[in-house]
Design a protein around this motif. Structure first.
Motif, PDB file in Angstrom:
ATOM      1  N   ASN A  28       5.018   3.907   0.415  1.00 55.43           N
ATOM      2  CA  ASN A  28       4.505   5.223   0.823  1.00 55.43           C
ATOM      3  C   ASN A  28       3.096   5.468   0.589  1.00 55.43           C
ATOM      4  O   ASN A  28       2.484   6.302   1.525  1.00 55.43           O
ATOM      5  N   HIS A  29       2.633   5.039  -0.430  1.00 53.84           N
ATOM      6  CA  HIS A  29       1.187   5.082  -0.613  1.00 53.84           C
ATOM      7  C   HIS A  29       0.469   3.690  -0.647  1.00 53.84           C
ATOM      8  O   HIS A  29      -0.823   3.830  -1.193  1.00 53.84           O
ATOM      9  N   SER A  73      14.203   4.079   9.450  1.00 55.56           N
ATOM     10  CA  SER A  73      13.031   4.518   9.811  1.00 55.56           C
ATOM     11  C   SER A  73      13.052   5.239  11.456  1.00 55.56           C
ATOM     12  O   SER A  73      12.497   6.203  11.483  1.00 55.56           O
ATOM     13  N   GLY A 103       9.864   1.652  -2.479  1.00 59.56           N
ATOM     14  CA  GLY A 103       9.541   2.768  -1.576  1.00 59.56           C
ATOM     15  C   GLY A 103       8.268   3.638  -1.607  1.00 59.56           C
ATOM     16  O   GLY A 103       7.581   3.963  -0.773  1.00 59.56           O
ATOM     17  N   ILE A 104       8.164   4.174  -2.800  1.00 59.32           N
ATOM     18  CA  ILE A 104       7.319   5.013  -3.341  1.00 59.32           C
ATOM     19  C   ILE A 104       6.009   4.060  -3.172  1.00 59.32           C
ATOM     20  O   ILE A 104       4.913   4.756  -2.770  1.00 59.32           O
ATOM     21  N   SER A 112      11.919   8.733   5.802  1.00 63.24           N
ATOM     22  CA  SER A 112      10.953   8.223   5.133  1.00 63.24           C
ATOM     23  C   SER A 112      10.884   7.083   4.227  1.00 63.24           C
ATOM     24  O   SER A 112      12.155   6.776   4.029  1.00 63.24           O
ATOM     25  N   GLU A 113      10.055   6.365   4.063  1.00 61.48           N
ATOM     26  CA  GLU A 113       9.938   5.092   3.130  1.00 61.48           C
ATOM     27  C   GLU A 113      10.475   5.387   1.752  1.00 61.48           C
ATOM     28  O   GLU A 113      11.328   4.744   0.999  1.00 61.48           O
ATOM     29  N   THR A 114      10.061   6.558   1.219  1.00 66.78           N
ATOM     30  CA  THR A 114      10.468   6.987  -0.264  1.00 66.78           C
ATOM     31  C   THR A 114      12.082   7.268  -0.088  1.00 66.78           C
ATOM     32  O   THR A 114      12.884   6.608  -0.981  1.00 66.78           O
TER      33      THR A 114
END
Length: 472
Positions: free
Chosen positions: A415-416, A51, A411-412, A56-58
């Motif tokens: 991100n949300h 990070s 991860g997805i 990104s986390e995805t």
């Protein structure tokens, strides 16, 4: 009297079995401590390091998935041929890959270079075992240890590894605090220092692997006796009329033979272990650490202390599991200790306060590792000795494959802002796995148990036959 009770306590804790074990057994336990120390340190910082590099986390989730996929391929090949090529050599090779991965992470910051290093080398995104080590070591421990003591040895083997991971996270966390606050390091430089340490640990692991004796190598199967031409039947037995068998390739000769009974058991275990592993992939330790860091803004030192505590609790619980398994059996111990941890895992994201979230993760740690030693002992007992390394390696491959998709999904979700979905889903799937293990294997008897029953029946029969007919 006091000495008698002390010996009894030491036997219950498995210390008598560990003390009386071979030097190679102790060396394997030390190797596991050293390796998991490095895994714990790298796991604490892996997501934070990526990070900090602006990933990104995805993409971090994808990074973990591809790392696990790479581990599947390499571990499968190494464990499949480990017995034929030499267990010491494969363990040393795995340690060398640790050195490569640590060095690359310390020198480079490019996403694709780091991904290549993680895939080809050995980097644990979950804090748990990765690479060919565990399957080979557990197979070797089964070979070096009498069946009656395996539960104790596996418990200490697992405990020592978990303690190593705990120490790695604790030391890494406070070392990072010291470097950034007192020594003027920026975050990236501090994280890279940890990876240099990871490479050094790999060198130590390499030396320990070379210190193992030849007793760790797989036992060679006896070749069939060669027929004496002087005593062979003059006209033969018709065998010369059969077509000569095709010679196996040198590669196929290295593969172990798996019995039909073992194949059925392994298929069932693979399905259940894959379900549990997929759940673990949704909530690997790297993501759990990142969840606490992001939601509660915890510093590296506090994170290290928190997960040191949970790991030490998990390690201590393994000794209790060994004692329980002696009384209730491996399967029941696995299920009824693992099920509460699955429930607490699902509850972790619900509280908005740090004390309650910490309470759930501590409660989870009380039983989350209690199934490890009984599971290893059960697996070692249900397959034949010459099958163990390949089967344990294959099962680890199945578990890692199932686990690999989880980090990307998490991860997805992260991100949300849906981190909680991963925890709840993981806990529910783990509970399903526990109930499935109970349903399929609750009444299963190992080969050694069946052999012992058969021996007892034969002894009883001989005793009856030897009785005086007039006394019957």
């Amino acid at each position: 009297m006091a000495t008698k009770y002390l010996v009894k306590v030491l036997e219950e804790l498995g210390l008598v079995s560990l003390y009386s074990s071979t030097i190679d057994t102790k060396l394997l336990c030390i190797q596991r401590f050293v390796r998991l120390f490095a895994y714990g340190a790298s796991t604490l910082i892996l997501v934070a390091y990526l990070s900090t590099l602006g990933i990104s986390e995805t993409r971090i989730g994808l990074f973990m998935t591809l790392t696990l996929v790479g581990d599947v391929c390499i571990s499968f090949l190494l464990t499949l041929f480990a017995d034929a090529l030499g267990r010491k050599a494969i363990l040393a090779l795995g340690a060398a890959l640790m050195v490569v991965a640590g060095t690359m992470f310390a020198l480079f910051g490019n996403y694709w270079v780091l991904l290549a290093a993680a895939i080809v080398g050995v980097i644990s995104p979950s804090g748990n075992e990765i690479g060919p080590f565990r399957a080979i070591e557990e197979s070797t421990l089964a070979q070096l240890t009498p069946a009656a003591n395996r539960g104790d040895i596996y418990a200490w083997y697992s405990l020592i590894g978990t303690a190593g991971s705990a120490c790695g996270m604790m030391i890494c966390g406070w070392l990072l605090n010291h470097m950034t606050k007192n020594m003027g390091y920026d975050e990236v430089a501090a994280y890279r220092t940890v990876f240099w340490g990871y490479a050094i640990v790999g060198i130590i692991k390499f030396c320990l692997a070379l210190a193992l004796s030849k007793a760790c190598e797989a036992e060679k199967k006896q070749a069939p006796p060669v027929a004496d031409p002087e005593t062979a039947p003059l006209l033969g037995d018709g065998a010369e009329d059969e077509e000569p068998k095709k010679k196996q390739s040198r590669l196929l000769v290295l593969l172990p033979e798996i019995s039909k009974e073992s194949r059925i058991i392994v298929v069932n275990l693979c399905i259940l272990f894959a379900l549990d592993a997929f759940a673990s992939g949704l909530a690997p330790l790297s993501w759990v650490i990142w969840f606490f860091k992001k939601k509660f803004d915890l510093k590296d030192g506090m994170l290290g202390s928190l997960f040191f505590t949970t790991s030490i609790i998990a390690a201590a619980s393994m000794l209790v599991a060994s004692s329980i398994a002696k009384r209730f059996g491996n399967i029941k111990t696995m299920v009824f200790t693992h099920l509460p941890s699955a429930i607490f895992l699902a509850l972790i994201p619900i509280p908005n306060s740090l004390p309650f979230a910490t309470l759930f993760i501590v409660l989870r740690s009380c039983t989350q590792s209690m199934d490890v030693a009984p599971r290893s002992a059960f697996l070692a007992a249900v397959v034949l000795p010459h099958e163990r390394t390949a089967i344990m390696g294959a099962i680890n491959v199945v578990k890692t494959s199932a686990q690999s998709l989880g980090p990307t999904i998490t991860g997805i979700l992260a991100n949300h802002n849906l981190f909680w979905v991963a925890f709840v889903t993981a806990g529910s799937l783990k509970a399903t796995y526990d109930l499935g293990m109970l349903a399929v294997f609750a009444g299963h008897k190992t080969r050694e148990e069946r052999d012992e029953e058969q021996r007892q029946v034969e002894e009883d029969e001989l005793l009856r036959e030897s009785e005086d007919p007039n006394e019957r």
